[in-house]
Design a protein around this motif. Structure first.
Motif, PDB file in Angstrom:
ATOM      1  N   VAL A  51       0.838  -1.195   0.000  1.00  0.00           N
ATOM      2  CA  VAL A  51       0.000   0.000   0.000  1.00  0.00           C
ATOM      3  C   VAL A  51       0.871   1.243   0.000  1.00  0.00           C
ATOM      4  CG1 VAL A  51      -1.938  -1.125   1.178  1.00  0.00           C
ATOM      5  CG2 VAL A  51      -0.137  -0.003   2.527  1.00  0.00           C
ATOM      6  N   ALA A  52       0.267   2.377  -0.371  1.00  0.00           N
ATOM      7  CA  ALA A  52       0.962   3.662  -0.291  1.00  0.00           C
ATOM      8  C   ALA A  52       1.185   4.027   1.170  1.00  0.00           C
ATOM      9  CB  ALA A  52       0.150   4.740  -0.995  1.00  0.00           C
ATOM     10  N   ARG A  53       2.294   4.688   1.438  1.00  0.00           N
ATOM     11  CA  ARG A  53       2.652   5.055   2.810  1.00  0.00           C
ATOM     12  C   ARG A  53       2.727   6.577   2.941  1.00  0.00           C
ATOM     13  NH1 ARG A  53       4.856   0.076   4.764  1.00  0.00           N
ATOM     14  NH2 ARG A  53       4.116  -1.454   3.240  1.00  0.00           N
ATOM     15  N   PRO A  54       2.375   7.113   4.122  1.00  0.00           N
ATOM     16  CA  PRO A  54       2.581   8.547   4.347  1.00  0.00           C
ATOM     17  C   PRO A  54       4.070   8.864   4.386  1.00  0.00           C
ATOM     18  CG  PRO A  54       1.889   7.449   6.370  1.00  0.00           C
ATOM     19  CD  PRO A  54       1.761   6.443   5.274  1.00  0.00           C
ATOM     20  N   ALA A  55       4.427  10.056   3.956  1.00  0.00           N
ATOM     21  CA  ALA A  55       5.838  10.448   3.867  1.00  0.00           C
ATOM     22  C   ALA A  55       5.984  11.925   4.158  1.00  0.00           C
ATOM     23  CB  ALA A  55       6.391  10.112   2.483  1.00  0.00           C
ATOM     24  N   LEU A  56       7.204  12.311   4.521  1.00  0.00           N
ATOM     25  CA  LEU A  56       7.505  13.694   4.889  1.00  0.00           C
ATOM     26  C   LEU A  56       8.496  14.278   3.892  1.00  0.00           C
ATOM     27  CD1 LEU A  56       7.113  15.913   7.086  1.00  0.00           C
ATOM     28  CD2 LEU A  56       9.138  14.970   8.225  1.00  0.00           C
ATOM     29  N   SER A  57       8.173  15.463   3.365  1.00  0.00           N
ATOM     30  CA  SER A  57       9.068  16.161   2.443  1.00  0.00           C
ATOM     31  C   SER A  57      10.117  16.931   3.238  1.00  0.00           C
ATOM     32  CB  SER A  57       8.281  17.140   1.566  1.00  0.00           C
ATOM     33  OG  SER A  57       7.269  16.478   0.849  1.00  0.00           O
ATOM     34  N   VAL A  58      11.387  16.832   2.797  1.00  0.00           N
ATOM     35  CA  VAL A  58      12.494  17.538   3.429  1.00  0.00           C
ATOM     36  C   VAL A  58      13.317  18.194   2.329  1.00  0.00           C
ATOM     37  CG1 VAL A  58      14.488  17.375   4.971  1.00  0.00           C
ATOM     38  CG2 VAL A  58      12.566  15.785   5.266  1.00  0.00           C
ATOM     39  N   ASP A  59      13.640  19.466   2.521  1.00  0.00           N
ATOM     40  CA  ASP A  59      14.400  20.226   1.518  1.00  0.00           C
ATOM     41  C   ASP A  59      15.789  20.523   2.067  1.00  0.00           C
ATOM     42  OD1 ASP A  59      15.508  22.468   0.012  1.00  0.00           O
ATOM     43  OD2 ASP A  59      13.551  22.581  -0.952  1.00  0.00           O
ATOM     44  N   LEU A  60      16.819  20.077   1.342  1.00  0.00           N
ATOM     45  CA  LEU A  60      18.200  20.373   1.708  1.00  0.00           C
ATOM     46  C   LEU A  60      18.904  21.119   0.582  1.00  0.00           C
ATOM     47  CD1 LEU A  60      17.958  17.148   3.281  1.00  0.00           C
ATOM     48  CD2 LEU A  60      19.881  18.404   4.241  1.00  0.00           C
ATOM     49  N   GLY A  61      18.157  21.909  -0.137  1.00  0.00           N
ATOM     50  CA  GLY A  61      18.684  22.515  -1.354  1.00  0.00           C
ATOM     51  C   GLY A  61      18.339  21.663  -2.542  1.00  0.00           C
ATOM     52  N   ASN A  62      18.057  20.393  -2.318  1.00  0.00           N
ATOM     53  CA  ASN A  62      17.453  19.490  -3.298  1.00  0.00           C
ATOM     54  C   ASN A  62      16.322  18.740  -2.595  1.00  0.00           C
ATOM     55  OD1 ASN A  62      19.018  17.779  -1.731  1.00  0.00           O
ATOM     56  ND2 ASN A  62      20.012  16.764  -3.420  1.00  0.00           N
ATOM     57  N   PRO A  63      15.359  18.227  -3.334  1.00  0.00           N
ATOM     58  CA  PRO A  63      14.136  17.706  -2.710  1.00  0.00           C
ATOM     59  C   PRO A  63      14.228  16.239  -2.289  1.00  0.00           C
ATOM     60  CG  PRO A  63      13.903  17.728  -5.097  1.00  0.00           C
ATOM     61  CD  PRO A  63      15.260  18.290  -4.814  1.00  0.00           C
ATOM     62  N   HIS A  64      13.604  15.935  -1.146  1.00  0.00           N
ATOM     63  CA  HIS A  64      13.573  14.567  -0.625  1.00  0.00           C
ATOM     64  C   HIS A  64      12.186  14.261  -0.078  1.00  0.00           C
ATOM     65  CE1 HIS A  64      17.973  13.987  -0.766  1.00  0.00           C
ATOM     66  NE2 HIS A  64      17.975  15.290  -0.612  1.00  0.00           N
ATOM     67  N   THR A  65      11.807  12.990  -0.182  1.00  0.00           N
ATOM     68  CA  THR A  65      10.569  12.497   0.399  1.00  0.00           C
ATOM     69  C   THR A  65      10.911  11.240   1.184  1.00  0.00           C
ATOM     70  OG1 THR A  65       9.344  13.343  -1.521  1.00  0.00           O
ATOM     71  CG2 THR A  65       8.197  11.806  -0.068  1.00  0.00           C
ATOM     72  N   VAL A  66      10.639  11.263   2.496  1.00  0.00           N
ATOM     73  CA  VAL A  66      11.085  10.201   3.398  1.00  0.00           C
ATOM     74  C   VAL A  66       9.868   9.453   3.936  1.00  0.00           C
ATOM     75  CG1 VAL A  66      12.454   9.639   5.435  1.00  0.00           C
ATOM     76  CG2 VAL A  66      13.021  11.670   4.074  1.00  0.00           C
ATOM     77  N   LEU A  67       9.899   8.117   3.843  1.00  0.00           N
ATOM     78  CA  LEU A  67       8.832   7.315   4.426  1.00  0.00           C
ATOM     79  C   LEU A  67       9.421   6.261   5.333  1.00  0.00           C
ATOM     80  CD1 LEU A  67       7.551   4.672   1.927  1.00  0.00           C
ATOM     81  CD2 LEU A  67       9.143   6.418   1.162  1.00  0.00           C
ATOM     82  N   ALA A  68       8.736   6.031   6.462  1.00  0.00           N
ATOM     83  CA  ALA A  68       9.177   5.029   7.432  1.00  0.00           C
ATOM     84  C   ALA A  68       8.501   3.698   7.145  1.00  0.00           C
ATOM     85  CB  ALA A  68       8.850   5.489   8.844  1.00  0.00           C
ATOM     86  N   LEU A  69       9.258   2.622   7.283  1.00  0.00           N
ATOM     87  CA  LEU A  69       8.737   1.273   7.094  1.00  0.00           C
ATOM     88  C   LEU A  69       8.634   0.564   8.443  1.00  0.00           C
ATOM     89  CD1 LEU A  69      10.721   0.181   3.908  1.00  0.00           C
ATOM     90  CD2 LEU A  69       8.526   1.357   4.067  1.00  0.00           C
ATOM     91  N   ALA A  70       7.820  -0.484   8.481  1.00  0.00           N
ATOM     92  CA  ALA A  70       7.555  -1.175   9.738  1.00  0.00           C
ATOM     93  C   ALA A  70       8.753  -1.975  10.230  1.00  0.00           C
ATOM     94  CB  ALA A  70       6.345  -2.091   9.578  1.00  0.00           C
ATOM     95  N   GLY A  71       9.605  -2.412   9.328  1.00  0.00           N
ATOM     96  CA  GLY A  71      10.742  -3.223   9.743  1.00  0.00           C
ATOM     97  C   GLY A  71      11.678  -3.491   8.596  1.00  0.00           C
ATOM     98  N   GLU A  72      12.769  -4.167   8.902  1.00  0.00           N
ATOM     99  CA  GLU A  72      13.791  -4.396   7.891  1.00  0.00           C
ATOM    100  C   GLU A  72      13.336  -5.375   6.815  1.00  0.00           C
ATOM    101  OE1 GLU A  72      17.974  -4.303   9.064  1.00  0.00           O
ATOM    102  OE2 GLU A  72      17.283  -4.258  11.146  1.00  0.00           O
ATOM    103  N   ASP A  73      12.334  -6.203   7.131  1.00  0.00           N
ATOM    104  CA  ASP A  73      11.816  -7.102   6.092  1.00  0.00           C
ATOM    105  C   ASP A  73      11.175  -6.302   4.970  1.00  0.00           C
ATOM    106  OD1 ASP A  73       9.829  -6.271   7.854  1.00  0.00           O
ATOM    107  OD2 ASP A  73       8.643  -8.106   7.629  1.00  0.00           O
ATOM    108  N   GLU A  74      10.464  -5.230   5.306  1.00  0.00           N
ATOM    109  CA  GLU A  74       9.888  -4.366   4.272  1.00  0.00           C
ATOM    110  C   GLU A  74      10.981  -3.627   3.506  1.00  0.00           C
ATOM    111  OE1 GLU A  74       5.349  -3.207   5.357  1.00  0.00           O
ATOM    112  OE2 GLU A  74       6.896  -1.765   5.946  1.00  0.00           O
ATOM    113  N   LEU A  75      12.027  -3.220   4.215  1.00  0.00           N
ATOM    114  CA  LEU A  75      13.122  -2.519   3.545  1.00  0.00           C
ATOM    115  C   LEU A  75      13.762  -3.423   2.494  1.00  0.00           C
ATOM    116  CD1 LEU A  75      14.624   0.229   3.707  1.00  0.00           C
ATOM    117  CD2 LEU A  75      16.292  -0.900   5.175  1.00  0.00           C
ATOM    118  N   VAL A  76      13.892  -4.691   2.806  1.00  0.00           N
ATOM    119  CA  VAL A  76      14.456  -5.652   1.853  1.00  0.00           C
ATOM    120  C   VAL A  76      13.495  -5.912   0.698  1.00  0.00           C
ATOM    121  CG1 VAL A  76      15.193  -8.058   1.570  1.00  0.00           C
ATOM    122  CG2 VAL A  76      15.915  -6.754   3.586  1.00  0.00           C
ATOM    123  N   ALA A  77      12.185  -5.954   0.995  1.00  0.00           N
ATOM    124  CA  ALA A  77      11.185  -6.289  -0.024  1.00  0.00           C
ATOM    125  C   ALA A  77      10.964  -5.169  -1.037  1.00  0.00           C
ATOM    126  CB  ALA A  77       9.855  -6.636   0.643  1.00  0.00           C
ATOM    127  N   ALA A  78      11.267  -3.929  -0.667  1.00  0.00           N
ATOM    128  CA  ALA A  78      11.028  -2.802  -1.564  1.00  0.00           C
ATOM    129  C   ALA A  78      11.831  -2.947  -2.856  1.00  0.00           C
ATOM    130  CB  ALA A  78      11.392  -1.497  -0.867  1.00  0.00           C
TER     131      ALA A  78
END
Length: 341
Positions: free
Chosen positions: A195-222
């Motif tokens: 499913v789509a996840r909520p995310a936070l936009s962060v600007d460091l002079g270039n654009p970023h969108t950060v989303l948190a995952l439930a665990g490392e298994d999801e990080l591997v599955a992405a």
């Protein structure tokens, strides 16, 4: 910079140089290959602004099979030779050199945190900066960045590579306080995740969108072979960071340090083993989500290694990590230009 036995060349060769006659000397461009936590670059030193980097030439240099190979190309040019460099000089007269950074697809980018550190290492090698004499002021399209040599923190583990710390400047949440309170201002759909996840936009002079995952298994599955779908669609595109918070630890020098694990999809590049500004964005987003009392210093583990991110009291963020120069080469300009056609 030439390899043993290769023709001697200056750091840069004018793009207007006449082609070599049949059987004559090769026209070569001296480049260096380097990386910061395996975010890799093709670098060249061009103080006089003689090298014209077309998008096709950048793609040819960055090509991993037909070129040198890299996530991007960095040309170090005298600041007075570019309008953006002149602006950097006006902001800081010490910024006499400018980091002209291009993504692997040939597009122009604002800057790159890992690339700044690798550029600093290159300038040390060329004798264009002496870390013992003070900070390096380097112009970028995201403002002047100041770099210094630092010792690697014990919490990051042993490192035989030199570390550099970069003042990345001010950061901000484009969504402001409302996004901070809500925990996000975007939604991201990542292949391999259901499913789509909520995310936070962060600007460091270039654009970023950060989303948190439930665990490392999801990080591997992405699956980051394709760009995540971000809604609303950022007007200039975005780098997308997937993070898993790993808690806190104690360092004898730094005190309480947060730790996160991250993967990143860089706009114009694809998934990379590391992204310096992305690591900053990841740490700042997790710190925002954690709320009052969260650490100001974060270790960010990426596939290519570990970097250290510090949210400073002055509203700036500092990125520290290793930089490695691995090879020098002479690129045949005839081959490069043929690939550029």
């Amino acid at each position: 910079m030439s390899l043993p036995g290769a023709p001697a060349v200056a750091p840069g060769v004018p793009s207007s140089a006449a082609p070599a006659a049949p059987g004559g000397p090769r026209r070569v461009l001296a480049v260096t290959k380097g990386h910061g936590t395996r975010n890799d670059f093709v670098l060249l030193v061009d103080p006089a602004g003689e090298v014209a980097l077309t998008p096709g030439a950048v793609r040819a240099l960055a090509d991993r099979r037909g070129g040198v190979g890299g996530d991007g190309v960095i040309r170090v040019v005298g600041s007075g030779h570019l309008p953006e460099g002149a602006a950097a000089l006006a902001d800081d007269p010490a910024a006499t050199l400018f980091m002209d950074y291009r993504n692997a697809d040939g597009s122009v980018a604002e800057m790159c945190g890992n690339g700044v550190r690798v550029t600093a290492a290159l300038l040390e090698r060329h004798g264009l900066w002496d870390a013992a004499l003070g900070d390096l002021a380097l112009g970028t399209r995201a403002g002047v960045k100041r770099v210094r040599r630092v010792a690697p923190p014990a919490a990051a583990g042993p490192s035989g590579d030199p570390w550099y710390a970069v003042d990345m400047g001010a950061w901000r949440l484009p969504g402001g306080d409302a996004a901070a309170r809500a925990g996000g201002d975007a939604e991201v759909l990542v292949a391999g995740l259901p499913v789509a996840r909520p995310a936070l936009s962060v600007d460091l002079g270039n654009p970023h969108t950060v989303l948190a995952l439930a665990g490392e298994d999801e990080l591997v599955a992405a699956d980051l072979r394709e760009a995540p779908q971000v809604v609303p669609v950022p007007p200039a595109g975005t780098n997308t960071e997937l993070v898993v918070p790993l808690g806190e630890l104690e360092d004898p020098v730094l005190g309480t340090v947060g730790r996160v694990r991250m993967r990143v999809h860089e706009r114009g590049v694809g998934e990379t083993p590391s992204c310096g500004t992305g690591a900053c964005a990841a740490a700042l987003a997790v710190r925002t989500w954690a709320g009052a009392g969260a650490p100001s210093t974060w270790l960010v583990d990426v596939p290519g290694g570990t970097v250290l991110v510090t949210a400073r009291p002055d509203g700036h963020v500092e990125l520290a990590g290793p930089a490695v120069l691995v090879a020098e080469a002479d690129v045949d300009l005839g081959v490069l230009e043929a690939a550029d056609r």
